[in-house]
Design a protein around this motif. Structure first.
Motif, short mmCIF file in Angstrom:
data_model
loop_
_atom_site.label_atom_id
_atom_site.label_comp_id
_atom_site.label_asym_id
_atom_site.label_seq_id
_atom_site.Cartn_x
_atom_site.Cartn_y
_atom_site.Cartn_z
N ASP A 169 -10.22 -4.76 2.28
CA ASP A 169 -10.84 -4.99 3.59
C ASP A 169 -11.67 -3.79 4.06
O ASP A 169 -12.30 -3.85 5.12
CB ASP A 169 -9.77 -5.30 4.65
CG ASP A 169 -8.71 -4.21 4.78
OD1 ASP A 169 -8.91 -3.11 4.22
OD2 ASP A 169 -7.67 -4.48 5.42
N GLY A 170 -11.71 -2.73 3.26
CA GLY A 170 -12.53 -1.59 3.61
C GLY A 170 -11.94 -0.68 4.66
O GLY A 170 -12.58 0.29 5.08
N VAL A 171 -10.73 -0.97 5.12
CA VAL A 171 -10.08 -0.15 6.15
C VAL A 171 -9.40 1.04 5.48
O VAL A 171 -8.62 0.87 4.55
CB VAL A 171 -9.05 -0.97 6.94
CG1 VAL A 171 -8.32 -0.09 7.95
CG2 VAL A 171 -9.74 -2.14 7.65
N PRO A 172 -9.69 2.27 5.94
CA PRO A 172 -9.05 3.45 5.32
C PRO A 172 -7.53 3.43 5.49
O PRO A 172 -7.02 3.07 6.55
CB PRO A 172 -9.66 4.62 6.09
CG PRO A 172 -10.92 4.09 6.68
CD PRO A 172 -10.65 2.65 6.98
N VAL A 173 -6.83 3.82 4.43
CA VAL A 173 -5.37 3.92 4.46
C VAL A 173 -5.02 5.41 4.52
O VAL A 173 -5.46 6.18 3.67
CB VAL A 173 -4.74 3.27 3.21
CG1 VAL A 173 -3.22 3.38 3.27
CG2 VAL A 173 -5.17 1.83 3.09
N PRO A 174 -4.26 5.84 5.52
CA PRO A 174 -4.00 7.27 5.68
C PRO A 174 -3.06 7.82 4.61
O PRO A 174 -2.18 7.10 4.10
CB PRO A 174 -3.35 7.35 7.06
CG PRO A 174 -2.72 6.01 7.27
CD PRO A 174 -3.65 5.03 6.59
N TYR A 175 -3.26 9.09 4.27
CA TYR A 175 -2.33 9.76 3.37
C TYR A 175 -0.93 9.75 4.00
O TYR A 175 -0.78 9.92 5.21
CB TYR A 175 -2.77 11.19 3.10
CG TYR A 175 -3.85 11.29 2.05
CD1 TYR A 175 -3.65 10.75 0.78
CD2 TYR A 175 -5.06 11.92 2.31
CE1 TYR A 175 -4.64 10.84 -0.20
CE2 TYR A 175 -6.05 12.02 1.34
CZ TYR A 175 -5.83 11.47 0.08
OH TYR A 175 -6.80 11.56 -0.87
N GLY A 176 0.06 9.53 3.17
CA GLY A 176 1.43 9.44 3.65
C GLY A 176 1.92 8.01 3.79
O GLY A 176 3.12 7.78 3.90
N SER A 177 1.00 7.04 3.75
CA SER A 177 1.38 5.64 3.87
C SER A 177 2.01 5.15 2.56
O SER A 177 1.53 5.44 1.46
CB SER A 177 0.16 4.78 4.20
OG SER A 177 0.47 3.40 4.10
N ALA A 178 3.07 4.36 2.69
CA ALA A 178 3.73 3.80 1.51
C ALA A 178 2.82 2.84 0.77
O ALA A 178 2.99 2.61 -0.43
CB ALA A 178 5.01 3.09 1.94
N ALA A 179 1.82 2.28 1.47
CA ALA A 179 0.90 1.32 0.84
C ALA A 179 0.08 1.97 -0.28
O ALA A 179 -0.41 1.28 -1.18
CB ALA A 179 -0.03 0.73 1.89
#
Length: 203
Positions: A169-179
């Motif tokens: 979806d082009g949405v940034p995923v932050p560092y530290g996220s389990a995803a």
């Protein structure tokens, strides 16, 4: 940007890695140290067109991103056009973002996957980059731009033990996220802070 002859390498080498603690993450069968960044995120492999001297070859493909060069430019804060350090003598950085990314509120938090520019190449970028030319641009002169996370393709491990790509979806995923355990990153993202909107011709 990518060059003619460059492409994303096969993702057939992906597998699910299961730790002794029962956790899982996506990995390559033949993974090397350079496949992950300092936060442990897996990155897409992308070929590079270079000659025997290591210089880039092939015409620029402005609409296509070179994953390794975007990652290097963002991590080392290099000009995305010439690859030289982008910091100005006073230490500030210059980012060009499309108007739709910045939004109408000048105080909004901005995330950008666009590496910075040196002043020389910032002036020519709006005419060369189709994305900026199509949507218009905002020039941001910023004191700092800390790393935020990545944009990439999420994967899932299916019931029949295969790895399946999901829609990005082009949405940034932050560092530290389990995803991030199940994402193959394609772009590094920073957060410009203490920025001023400027006119390029005034710099």
């Amino acid at each position: 940007m990518a060059r003619e002859g460059e492409m994303e390498e096969s993702l057939l080498d992906l597998r699910a890695f299961l730790s002794s603690a029962g956790s899982s993450r996506i990995s390559y069968w033949n993974e090397t140290l350079g496949d992950r960044d300092g936060q442990g995120v897996l990155w897409a492999r992308f070929s590079q067109s270079r000659d025997e001297h290591g210089d880039l070859t092939g015409a620029p493909r402005w609409k296509m991103i070179s994953t390794p060069r975007q990652r290097e430019a963002m991590s080392k804060l290099l000009c995305q056009f010439c690859g030289e350090p982008a910091r100005m003598p006073d230490g500030r950085l210059l980012f060009l973002n499309s108007k739709e990314e910045c939004g109408p509120n000048p105080n909004t938090t901005i995330r950008t996957a666009q590496p910075p520019f040196c002043l020389k190449h910032a002036r020519m970028a709006p005419q060369r980059c189709p994305h900026l030319a199509e949507h218009g641009y905002v020039a941001l002169l910023t004191q700092s731009a800390p790393l935020y996370g990545v944009i990439g393709t999420p994967y899932q491990y299916t019931a029949d033990r295969t790895i399946q790509a999901m829609a990005c979806d082009g949405v940034p995923v932050p560092y530290g996220s389990a995803a991030l355990d199940w994402i193959v990153a394609a772009q590094l993202v920073r957060t410009p802070r203490a920025y001023t909107v400027v006119n390029l011709e005034d710099l």
